[in-house]
Design an enzyme around this catalytic site. Sequence first.
Site, PDB file in Angstrom:
ATOM      1  N   TYR A  29      42.860  52.057  27.676  1.00 58.20           N
ATOM      2  CA  TYR A  29      43.605  53.325  27.750  1.00 58.20           C
ATOM      3  C   TYR A  29      44.929  53.258  27.008  1.00 58.20           C
ATOM      4  N   THR A  86      51.809  45.691  30.569  1.00 61.15           N
ATOM      5  CA  THR A  86      52.918  45.644  31.523  1.00 61.15           C
ATOM      6  C   THR A  86      52.906  44.275  32.205  1.00 61.15           C
ATOM      7  N   GLU A 134      54.622  50.101  27.166  1.00 59.52           N
ATOM      8  CA  GLU A 134      54.163  51.459  26.841  1.00 59.52           C
ATOM      9  C   GLU A 134      54.463  52.401  28.012  1.00 59.52           C
ATOM     10  N   PHE A 135      54.969  53.583  27.675  1.00 58.77           N
ATOM     11  CA  PHE A 135      55.335  54.548  28.719  1.00 58.77           C
ATOM     12  C   PHE A 135      54.450  55.790  28.735  1.00 58.77           C
ATOM     13  N   LEU A 136      53.370  55.788  27.959  1.00 62.06           N
ATOM     14  CA  LEU A 136      52.529  56.989  27.921  1.00 62.06           C
ATOM     15  C   LEU A 136      51.920  57.227  29.297  1.00 62.06           C
ATOM     16  N   LYS A 191      60.102  48.250  32.342  1.00 65.30           N
ATOM     17  CA  LYS A 191      58.806  48.904  32.487  1.00 65.30           C
ATOM     18  C   LYS A 191      58.401  48.990  33.966  1.00 65.30           C
ATOM     19  N   SER A 224      54.267  67.508  45.386  1.00 67.93           N
ATOM     20  CA  SER A 224      53.616  66.858  46.515  1.00 67.93           C
ATOM     21  C   SER A 224      52.109  66.843  46.295  1.00 67.93           C
ATOM     22  N   CYS A 241      48.391  51.946  37.461  1.00 69.88           N
ATOM     23  CA  CYS A 241      49.645  51.206  37.316  1.00 69.88           C
ATOM     24  C   CYS A 241      50.685  51.337  38.416  1.00 69.88           C
ATOM     25  N   GLN A 246      50.757  51.577  41.711  1.00 65.06           N
ATOM     26  CA  GLN A 246      50.634  50.634  42.831  1.00 65.06           C
ATOM     27  C   GLN A 246      50.736  49.193  42.339  1.00 65.06           C
ATOM     28  N   ARG A 252      46.284  69.328  46.164  1.00 59.37           N
ATOM     29  CA  ARG A 252      47.118  69.387  44.960  1.00 59.37           C
ATOM     30  C   ARG A 252      47.976  70.639  44.901  1.00 59.37           C
TER      31      ARG A 252
HETATM   32  N1  LIG Z   1      46.643  52.972  31.555  1.00 61.91           N
HETATM   33  C1  LIG Z   1      47.859  53.380  31.285  1.00 61.91           C
HETATM   34  O1  LIG Z   1      48.137  54.574  31.253  1.00 61.91           O
HETATM   35  C2  LIG Z   1      48.944  52.403  30.995  1.00 61.91           C
HETATM   36  C3  LIG Z   1      48.734  51.040  31.091  1.00 61.91           C
HETATM   37  N2  LIG Z   1      49.750  50.161  30.800  1.00 61.91           N
HETATM   38  C4  LIG Z   1      49.509  48.716  30.817  1.00 61.91           C
HETATM   39  O2  LIG Z   1      48.759  48.379  29.652  1.00 61.91           O
HETATM   40  C5  LIG Z   1      47.861  47.297  29.932  1.00 61.91           C
HETATM   41  C6  LIG Z   1      46.449  47.708  29.584  1.00 61.91           C
HETATM   42  O3  LIG Z   1      46.087  48.801  30.404  1.00 61.91           O
HETATM   43  P1  LIG Z   1      44.784  49.664  30.103  1.00 61.91           P
HETATM   44  O4  LIG Z   1      44.697  49.924  28.640  1.00 61.91           O
HETATM   45  O5  LIG Z   1      44.820  50.798  31.040  1.00 61.91           O
HETATM   46  O6  LIG Z   1      43.638  48.623  30.521  1.00 61.91           O
HETATM   47  P2  LIG Z   1      42.083  48.715  30.217  1.00 61.91           P
HETATM   48  O7  LIG Z   1      41.407  47.946  31.287  1.00 61.91           O
HETATM   49  O8  LIG Z   1      41.674  50.124  29.946  1.00 61.91           O
HETATM   50  O9  LIG Z   1      41.923  47.923  28.816  1.00 61.91           O
HETATM   51  C7  LIG Z   1      42.129  46.559  28.676  1.00 61.91           C
HETATM   52  C8  LIG Z   1      41.073  46.018  27.719  1.00 61.91           C
HETATM   53  O10 LIG Z   1      41.385  44.664  27.398  1.00 61.91           O
HETATM   54  C9  LIG Z   1      40.153  43.978  27.186  1.00 61.91           C
HETATM   55  N3  LIG Z   1      40.374  42.532  27.258  1.00 61.91           N
HETATM   56  C10 LIG Z   1      40.758  41.780  28.327  1.00 61.91           C
HETATM   57  N4  LIG Z   1      40.904  40.504  27.979  1.00 61.91           N
HETATM   58  C11 LIG Z   1      40.593  40.399  26.664  1.00 61.91           C
HETATM   59  C12 LIG Z   1      40.560  39.329  25.735  1.00 61.91           C
HETATM   60  N5  LIG Z   1      40.903  38.093  26.098  1.00 61.91           N
HETATM   61  N6  LIG Z   1      40.189  39.598  24.462  1.00 61.91           N
HETATM   62  C13 LIG Z   1      39.856  40.856  24.080  1.00 61.91           C
HETATM   63  N7  LIG Z   1      39.886  41.923  24.924  1.00 61.91           N
HETATM   64  C14 LIG Z   1      40.250  41.693  26.200  1.00 61.91           C
HETATM   65  C15 LIG Z   1      39.254  44.508  28.269  1.00 61.91           C
HETATM   66  O11 LIG Z   1      37.886  44.311  27.943  1.00 61.91           O
HETATM   67  C16 LIG Z   1      39.648  46.000  28.278  1.00 61.91           C
HETATM   68  O12 LIG Z   1      38.807  46.796  27.472  1.00 61.91           O
HETATM   69  C17 LIG Z   1      48.075  46.944  31.388  1.00 61.91           C
HETATM   70  O13 LIG Z   1      49.010  45.900  31.462  1.00 61.91           O
HETATM   71  C18 LIG Z   1      48.678  48.206  31.970  1.00 61.91           C
HETATM   72  O14 LIG Z   1      49.503  47.936  33.078  1.00 61.91           O
HETATM   73  C19 LIG Z   1      50.969  50.604  30.381  1.00 61.91           C
HETATM   74  C20 LIG Z   1      51.222  51.945  30.257  1.00 61.91           C
HETATM   75  C21 LIG Z   1      50.232  52.950  30.542  1.00 61.91           C
HETATM   76  O1  LIG Z   2      52.353  52.429  33.276  1.00 62.21           O
HETATM   77  C1  LIG Z   2      51.555  53.327  33.344  1.00 62.21           C
HETATM   78  O2  LIG Z   2      50.343  53.182  33.533  1.00 62.21           O
HETATM   79  C2  LIG Z   2      51.979  54.749  33.259  1.00 62.21           C
HETATM   80  O3  LIG Z   2      52.040  55.217  34.637  1.00 62.21           O
HETATM   81  C3  LIG Z   2      52.363  56.589  34.782  1.00 62.21           C
HETATM   82  O4  LIG Z   2      51.402  57.389  34.092  1.00 62.21           O
HETATM   83  P1  LIG Z   2      49.984  57.773  34.738  1.00 62.21           P
HETATM   84  O5  LIG Z   2      49.708  56.897  35.897  1.00 62.21           O
HETATM   85  O6  LIG Z   2      49.023  57.793  33.618  1.00 62.21           O
HETATM   86  O7  LIG Z   2      50.151  59.276  35.233  1.00 62.21           O
HETATM   87  P2  LIG Z   2      51.325  60.056  36.003  1.00 62.21           P
HETATM   88  O8  LIG Z   2      51.466  61.384  35.407  1.00 62.21           O
HETATM   89  O9  LIG Z   2      52.540  59.252  36.154  1.00 62.21           O
HETATM   90  O10 LIG Z   2      50.670  60.260  37.444  1.00 62.21           O
HETATM   91  C4  LIG Z   2      50.476  59.177  38.336  1.00 62.21           C
HETATM   92  C5  LIG Z   2      50.007  59.711  39.676  1.00 62.21           C
HETATM   93  O11 LIG Z   2      51.060  60.393  40.357  1.00 62.21           O
HETATM   94  C6  LIG Z   2      50.628  61.681  40.742  1.00 62.21           C
HETATM   95  N1  LIG Z   2      51.787  62.588  40.722  1.00 62.21           N
HETATM   96  C7  LIG Z   2      52.582  62.654  39.616  1.00 62.21           C
HETATM   97  C8  LIG Z   2      53.662  63.503  39.604  1.00 62.21           C
HETATM   98  C9  LIG Z   2      53.953  64.289  40.724  1.00 62.21           C
HETATM   99  O12 LIG Z   2      54.926  65.076  40.783  1.00 62.21           O
HETATM  100  N2  LIG Z   2      53.135  64.194  41.803  1.00 62.21           N
HETATM  101  C10 LIG Z   2      52.051  63.351  41.836  1.00 62.21           C
HETATM  102  O13 LIG Z   2      51.342  63.293  42.852  1.00 62.21           O
HETATM  103  C11 LIG Z   2      49.550  62.041  39.728  1.00 62.21           C
HETATM  104  O14 LIG Z   2      48.697  63.037  40.218  1.00 62.21           O
HETATM  105  C12 LIG Z   2      48.854  60.713  39.555  1.00 62.21           C
HETATM  106  O15 LIG Z   2      47.926  60.495  40.583  1.00 62.21           O
HETATM  107  C13 LIG Z   2      53.725  56.853  34.145  1.00 62.21           C
HETATM  108  O16 LIG Z   2      54.001  58.254  34.219  1.00 62.21           O
HETATM  109  C14 LIG Z   2      53.736  56.405  32.686  1.00 62.21           C
HETATM  110  O17 LIG Z   2      55.043  56.566  32.150  1.00 62.21           O
HETATM  111  C15 LIG Z   2      53.340  54.927  32.618  1.00 62.21           C
HETATM  112  O18 LIG Z   2      53.278  54.507  31.273  1.00 62.21           O
END
Ligand SMILES: NC(=O)C1=CN([C@@H]2O[C@H](COP(=O)(O)OP(=O)(O)OC[C@H]3O[C@@H](n4cnc5c(N)ncnc54)[C@H](O)[C@@H]3O)[C@@H](O)[C@H]2O)C=CC1
Ligand SMILES: O=C(O)[C@H]1O[C@H](OP(=O)(O)OP(=O)(O)OC[C@H]2O[C@@H](n3ccc(=O)[nH]c3=O)[C@H](O)[C@@H]2O)[C@H](O)[C@@H](O)[C@@H]1O
Length: 474
Positions: free
Chosen positions: A24, A144, A173-175, A232, A280, A288, A290, A454
């Site tokens: 992601y 992260t 990443e903060f997306l 982060k 709420s 992320c 939790q 929601r």
């Molecule tokens: N999902 C989100 O919105 C956000 C996530 N993060 C952080 O980014 C990191 C990644 O998160 P996601 O993209 O959601 O995880 P994800 O589980 O969607 O993707 C991670 C990928 O890495 C691959 N992988 C693991 N070990 C590997 C290796 N040794 N070689 C090649 N590929 C390998 C896995 O097969 C998987 O496809 C985490 O640390 C998360 O906390 C940060 C900001 C936003």
């Molecule tokens: O590190 C990460 O994975 C990311 O975690 C969150 O992003 P994300 O979890 O994708 O989505 P959010 O929009 O933050 O929502 C998180 C949860 O909180 C809930 N939420 C959010 C806002 C709100 O006012 N109320 C509420 O219940 C959402 O429904 C959802 O279940 C952060 O917003 C991102 O900046 C960060 O990069």
Amino acid sequence: MVLGQLKIKIGMKITKICCIGAGYVGGPTMAVIAQKCPDIQVTVVDLNVDRIAKWNDPNVENIPIYEPGLSAVVAEARGRNLFFSTEVDQAIEEAEMIFISVNTPTKTYGTGKGLAADLKYIELCARQIARVAKTDKIVVEKSTLPVRTAEAIKSILHNTGNGVKYQILSNPEFLAEGTAVEDLFAPDRVLIGGDATPEGQQAIQALVDVYARWVPNERILTTNLWSSELSKLVANAFLAQRVSSINSISELCEKTGANVAEVAKAIGMDSRIGPKFLKSSVGFGGSCFQKDILNLVYIAKSYGLHEVADYWEQVILMNDHQKRRFAKNIVTTLYNTVADKKIAFLGWAFKKDTNDTRESAAIYVADDLLNEHANVVVYDPKVSEKQMLNDLDYLATRSVSENHRLLQAASDPYAACEGAHAIAVLTEWDEFKTYDWQRIYEKMNKPAFVFDGRNLLDGEQLTALGFMYQTIGA
Ligand SMILES: NC(=O)C1=CN([C@@H]2O[C@H](COP(=O)(O)OP(=O)(O)OC[C@H]3O[C@@H](n4cnc5c(N)ncnc54)[C@H](O)[C@@H]3O)[C@@H](O)[C@H]2O)C=CC1
Ligand SMILES: O=C(O)[C@H]1O[C@H](OP(=O)(O)OP(=O)(O)OC[C@H]2O[C@@H](n3ccc(=O)[nH]c3=O)[C@H](O)[C@@H]2O)[C@H](O)[C@@H](O)[C@@H]1O
């Protein structure tokens, strides 16, 4: 090194980037870098063959991650300077800059079980880079990570004895999912941490130069490694804390006749508080919030900072309570039993506009209702039944066959609601607001209950149609 905009300009031009992890974060982030920097070759690698095959699917609508706008970005860059591959070694060898964007889940075993981040995938990446690299590399932590992880990565990379030099950067990443592409196009800030040495500064500048193609300079922030890593975790903790704070008030509103939406608006208009993240809900989910707070709690505990740990742990406890009390209220309202009653769920994803279900509140609400022997039928526009059942099976509360017997997905919302005693809204998908609620009402068991987790639907309209409508915090 001081916080702020980097001033030095040393030309180290990046021509090839590799990103380990096509999830992601890795997928969308690299797609945007490739789109914005057509002269940089970006290769995203993953061990997951199926995931890579989907990223390469000729029909770009079949890429493995649903994000508004993402397929268009991939369509533009894929095959030009954006590549998805399982050839990890080759991509590492060729690149000057390697992003590590693998998963860092909460540990499920050993020391720190249930709290600490599991860094085994990060370490594997570092060891693979150490084994394969023949030329100097900039290694960028995109995942992260706990504060001071870069130290461990440095230790692995600097002890290979093969003469290759590494610079480690932290670029969290903060997306947010559902808005990933717009967040990447116009980030509030890009954060880059690195060493204060001239080589560290040069590496930072190389990454600044990549982002500077589309991000204004004043939004590119540089810090030392530890500030970047910790920021982060702290950003996610503050965001989650706001949701738990307003959710705690929602319960008080229900007892006192106050309305949480009105309270949120009233406090959010104070410019010091601000209006965002005050909605709420049935509880925050996602991969992320939790995980990162638990990690923060673990780090605080490991330094003996028990008050700090307890303070942040409360954000999680409040969130668990919010999910549990939503399920409990359904049971109580349905005359203290949901056994053999059909409960329709609208939504399974943890928020709208994503197919991601990790830690979604829906999983926990369903689990509680299945414990009460309810039949749950779910409609979610982007989540498959297989995924829903995987999520439930992962909890291991009951047998796989029991889960399959008690929960099904419906391919159409009207079928999901037909014959139901109650509807629970778990995700705020926009389309739920547009349904023919009269038609839904006619086909439900009466009294027909709606539990809106929601605050999404028009309660007055639903009540006028005959529904028994309940929402959170009112
Ligand atoms: N999902 C989100 O919105 C956000 C996530 N993060 C952080 O980014 C990191 C990644 O998160 P996601 O993209 O959601 O995880 P994800 O589980 O969607 O993707 C991670 C990928 O890495 C691959 N992988 C693991 N070990 C590997 C290796 N040794 N070689 C090649 N590929 C390998 C896995 O097969 C998987 O496809 C985490 O640390 C998360 O906390 C940060 C900001 C936003
Ligand atoms: O590190 C990460 O994975 C990311 O975690 C969150 O992003 P994300 O979890 O994708 O989505 P959010 O929009 O933050 O929502 C998180 C949860 O909180 C809930 N939420 C959010 C806002 C709100 O006012 N109320 C509420 O219940 C959402 O429904 C959802 O279940 C952060 O917003 C991102 O900046 C960060 O990069």
